[in-house]
Design a protein around this motif. Structure first.
Motif, short mmCIF file in Angstrom:
data_model
loop_
_atom_site.label_atom_id
_atom_site.label_comp_id
_atom_site.label_asym_id
_atom_site.label_seq_id
_atom_site.Cartn_x
_atom_site.Cartn_y
_atom_site.Cartn_z
N ILE A 258 0.85 -1.19 0.00
CA ILE A 258 0.00 0.00 0.00
C ILE A 258 0.89 1.24 0.00
O ILE A 258 1.68 1.45 0.92
CB ILE A 258 -0.92 0.03 1.23
CG1 ILE A 258 -1.62 -1.31 1.43
CG2 ILE A 258 -1.96 1.15 1.08
CD1 ILE A 258 -2.43 -1.41 2.70
N PRO A 259 0.80 2.10 -1.01
CA PRO A 259 1.70 3.28 -1.13
C PRO A 259 1.26 4.43 -0.22
O PRO A 259 0.74 5.44 -0.68
CB PRO A 259 1.60 3.64 -2.61
CG PRO A 259 0.22 3.19 -3.00
CD PRO A 259 -0.06 1.95 -2.20
N SER A 260 1.51 4.31 1.06
CA SER A 260 1.04 5.29 2.04
C SER A 260 1.99 6.49 2.14
O SER A 260 2.58 6.76 3.18
CB SER A 260 0.87 4.63 3.40
OG SER A 260 2.03 3.92 3.78
N VAL A 261 2.12 7.23 1.05
CA VAL A 261 3.01 8.39 0.97
C VAL A 261 2.28 9.62 1.49
O VAL A 261 1.43 10.19 0.81
CB VAL A 261 3.48 8.62 -0.49
CG1 VAL A 261 4.43 9.81 -0.55
CG2 VAL A 261 4.15 7.36 -1.04
N SER A 262 2.61 10.04 2.69
CA SER A 262 1.87 11.15 3.31
C SER A 262 2.19 12.50 2.69
O SER A 262 1.39 13.44 2.79
CB SER A 262 2.17 11.19 4.81
OG SER A 262 3.56 11.25 5.05
N ASP B 65 -4.66 5.93 -0.09
CA ASP B 65 -3.79 4.83 0.29
C ASP B 65 -3.33 4.96 1.74
O ASP B 65 -3.21 3.96 2.45
CB ASP B 65 -2.58 4.77 -0.64
CG ASP B 65 -2.96 4.48 -2.09
OD1 ASP B 65 -3.50 3.40 -2.34
OD2 ASP B 65 -2.76 5.36 -2.95
N VAL B 66 -3.06 6.19 2.16
CA VAL B 66 -2.66 6.41 3.55
C VAL B 66 -3.80 6.01 4.48
O VAL B 66 -3.60 5.32 5.50
CB VAL B 66 -2.25 7.88 3.78
CG1 VAL B 66 -1.81 8.09 5.23
CG2 VAL B 66 -1.11 8.29 2.84
N ILE B 67 -5.00 6.43 4.15
CA ILE B 67 -6.18 6.09 4.96
C ILE B 67 -6.42 4.58 4.97
O ILE B 67 -6.74 3.98 6.01
CB ILE B 67 -7.42 6.84 4.42
CG1 ILE B 67 -7.25 8.35 4.64
CG2 ILE B 67 -8.69 6.34 5.09
CD1 ILE B 67 -8.27 9.20 3.93
N ASP B 68 -6.24 3.94 3.82
CA ASP B 68 -6.40 2.48 3.73
C ASP B 68 -5.39 1.77 4.62
O ASP B 68 -5.69 0.71 5.22
CB ASP B 68 -6.23 2.01 2.29
CG ASP B 68 -7.39 2.44 1.39
OD1 ASP B 68 -8.44 2.85 1.93
OD2 ASP B 68 -7.23 2.38 0.16
N THR B 69 -4.19 2.32 4.70
CA THR B 69 -3.15 1.70 5.54
C THR B 69 -3.54 1.78 7.01
O THR B 69 -3.31 0.83 7.77
CB THR B 69 -1.79 2.38 5.31
OG1 THR B 69 -1.50 2.41 3.91
CG2 THR B 69 -0.68 1.62 6.02
N ALA B 70 -4.11 2.91 7.41
CA ALA B 70 -4.58 3.04 8.80
C ALA B 70 -5.60 1.95 9.12
O ALA B 70 -5.56 1.33 10.19
CB ALA B 70 -5.18 4.43 9.02
N GLU B 71 -6.51 1.70 8.20
CA GLU B 71 -7.52 0.65 8.40
C GLU B 71 -6.87 -0.73 8.50
O GLU B 71 -7.29 -1.58 9.30
CB GLU B 71 -8.53 0.67 7.25
CG GLU B 71 -9.43 1.89 7.21
CD GLU B 71 -10.47 1.89 8.33
OE1 GLU B 71 -10.64 0.83 8.99
OE2 GLU B 71 -11.09 2.94 8.56
N SER B 72 -5.84 -0.94 7.70
CA SER B 72 -5.13 -2.22 7.72
C SER B 72 -4.43 -2.42 9.07
O SER B 72 -4.46 -3.52 9.64
CB SER B 72 -4.12 -2.29 6.58
OG SER B 72 -3.42 -3.51 6.58
N HIS C 62 4.94 4.60 12.97
CA HIS C 62 4.21 5.31 11.91
C HIS C 62 4.02 4.41 10.70
O HIS C 62 4.87 3.59 10.38
CB HIS C 62 4.90 6.63 11.55
CG HIS C 62 6.26 6.52 10.94
ND1 HIS C 62 6.47 6.47 9.57
CD2 HIS C 62 7.49 6.47 11.50
CE1 HIS C 62 7.77 6.41 9.33
NE2 HIS C 62 8.42 6.40 10.47
N TYR C 63 2.87 4.60 10.05
CA TYR C 63 2.53 3.77 8.90
C TYR C 63 2.69 4.52 7.58
O TYR C 63 2.51 3.94 6.51
CB TYR C 63 1.10 3.23 9.03
CG TYR C 63 0.01 4.28 9.08
CD1 TYR C 63 -0.49 4.86 7.92
CD2 TYR C 63 -0.53 4.70 10.30
CE1 TYR C 63 -1.49 5.82 7.96
CE2 TYR C 63 -1.52 5.66 10.36
CZ TYR C 63 -2.00 6.21 9.19
OH TYR C 63 -2.98 7.17 9.23
N ASP C 64 3.03 5.82 7.64
CA ASP C 64 3.28 6.54 6.39
C ASP C 64 4.73 6.35 5.96
O ASP C 64 5.60 5.99 6.78
CB ASP C 64 2.95 8.04 6.53
CG ASP C 64 3.84 8.76 7.54
OD1 ASP C 64 4.15 8.17 8.61
OD2 ASP C 64 4.25 9.90 7.27
#
Length: 463
Positions: A25-29, A37-44, A86-88
């Protein structure tokens, strides 16, 4: 802890596959194009914390990206560990320098990582290291070995300054109350030389803009007659260091602590091979402030570096033009006692003052944070040291890092807690660079070691 070791052995493939899915997931903040994608990563991350055994998992919205909070309270009378991560991730640019797609993780064997390394953006910084804690908790919960309470605070804006985290922490002090904060967003000296980071540098990050004429000009008709913003910016930047690579901003060093000869001697005991260092970077010599070693320059001394510079024509072929504007992004790594806001203001005042006539200068502060030093005589540090010694077979070396995690000083200010930095990455893992990777061995070693910290911290806290 034998049950923990058995559980890890039985679930290694799953633990690795889960991390690989997270890395896809490309969680590039920093780039709004990746906001979903950042929001999706938080859910994951929320889902994985629930699966690992947290009794409460919440997504807390902020003015930016959400913070994932989780907890498992075994007994309010027992110690509480707060895990931060951090997930970003950083932008993957320049894409063409990656040997494999940055968000299509692959495992490759290398000389440093004979058991393989996961190549992907965020593999080491910080998804891989953050996820070690999620899996370490699962180990302890599923084997009934969790000896104390645990809370998680995983954010999505670390790579862009954690602007909303300070607000969240200030508004949730009771929820976040803890006895120690545990972070894995640093590294160690080598796989056979464990170390614990005891110091971090602060950061001031700014963007500068130099404006000359009101439009781009023909370099033949106007060259030599008007100020060229790119030339001027280059000269201004060059003037920020003297012949000894000492930063020339007035007042910059006023609060810099000079370490004693004894402290510098202790630092020098850490294994370091200058030849290997140069070879790994493909350079024929090191470079930096006169009077200091390489390890001192990148840890206990402040720095000023240009992170990006642009202006004018950079396309294919030639265009003879004097640009109207030129820009640069500049970061200053700071040592404890240097206040990042004060340093930012000193930079702004100085940079505007050295601008010659014919141009105007704007300095735009971005973000920053304070440096941090953690004591090595606390129960928490001793527990971490014993945990490394248990799994690595040798006592870790305390080591100051050149990197910055600005929120660490914020945590101490707001939550009155010390932070332990249990990193398992290596300097060669190319964080923030193309081909970032994280050793498979390191990933599992972190998962193996972290439960021992919980065990020893809980035991020592009773004394």
């Amino acid at each position: 802890m034998q049950n923990v070791q058995n559980y890890l052995s039985e679930n290694k493939d799953r633990f690795l596959n889960e991390l690989i899915e997270l890395l896809k997931i490309p969680s590039v903040s920093a780039d709004p194009a990746f906001s979903q994608d950042v929001i999706d990563t938080a859910e994951s991350v929320k889902l994985r914390l629930q699966e690992a055994g947290c009794d409460v998992v919440e997504i807390h919205e902020t003015a930016g990206y959400p913070i994932v909070y989780g907890e498992k309270i075994v007994n309010p009378e027992l110690p509480t560990v707060l895990v931060y991560g951090h997930y970003d991730v950083q932008p993957a640019d320049p894409i063409d320098l990656w040997h494999s797609p940055p968000f299509d993780p692959v495992i490759k064997k290398t000389e440093t990582h004979p058991e393989g390394a996961i190549y992907a953006r965020g593999a080491c910084d910080d998804k891989g290291q953050m996820y070690m804690h999620v899996k370490a908790m699962e180990l302890m919960v599923k084997t009934n070995q969790l000896p104390c309470n645990v809370k998680f605070m995983i954010e999505g804006e670390e790579e862009v300054g954690s602007n909303n985290l300070s607000i969240y922490v200030a508004e949730n002090k009771e929820k976040l109350a803890n006895d120690v904060i545990l972070i894995s967003d640093t590294g160690m000296i080598a796989n056979d030389i464990p170390s614990i980071t005891t110091g971090l540098r602060g950061l001031s990050y700014v963007e500068v803009e130099v404006t000359g004429p009101n439009r781009d000009l023909h370099s033949g008709l106007y060259g030599g007659a008007v100020a060229n913003p790119i030339n001027i910016l280059s000269k201004m930047i060059a003037s920020l260091h003297d012949e000894n690579n000492h930063i020339t901003i007035p007042g910059f060093y006023d609060k810099v602590e000079d370490l004693s000869k004894e402290e510098r001697t202790e630092m020098a005991k850490a294994p370091f091979d200058l030849g290997n260092y140069q070879k790994a970077l493909d350079i024929d010599s090191v470079y930096g402030e006169k009077g200091y070693t390489t390890n001192e320059r990148n840890s206990i001394r402040p720095t000023l570096d240009v992170n990006g510079i642009w202006g004018g024509y950079i396309g294919e072929g030639a265009k003879t033009v004097i640009a109207s504007k030129a820009y640069a992004k500049i970061s200053m790594r700071l040592v404890p006692n240097q206040d990042w806001k004060e340093i930012t203001e000193l930079f702004k005042t100085h940079f505007e003052a050295i601008a010659p006539k014919g141009v105007t200068v704007k300095v735009k502060p971005h973000h920053g944070g304070q440096g941090y030093v953690t004591p090595i005589d606390t129960v928490a540090y001793q527990a971490a040291s014993k945990a490394y010694e248990t799994t690595f077979g040798k006592k870790p070396i305390p080591q100051r890092s050149g990197g910055s995690i600005p929120i660490v000083s914020l945590f101490e200010q707001e939550l009155k807690s010390k932070t332990i930095l249990m990193g398992f990455g290596l300097d060669s893992d190319a964080i923030h660079s193309p081909n970032e990777h994280f050793g498979v061995w390191n990933y599992f070693k972190g998962i193996e070691t972290i439960p021992y910290f919980y065990q020893y911290f809980s035991e020592m806290s009773k004394k």
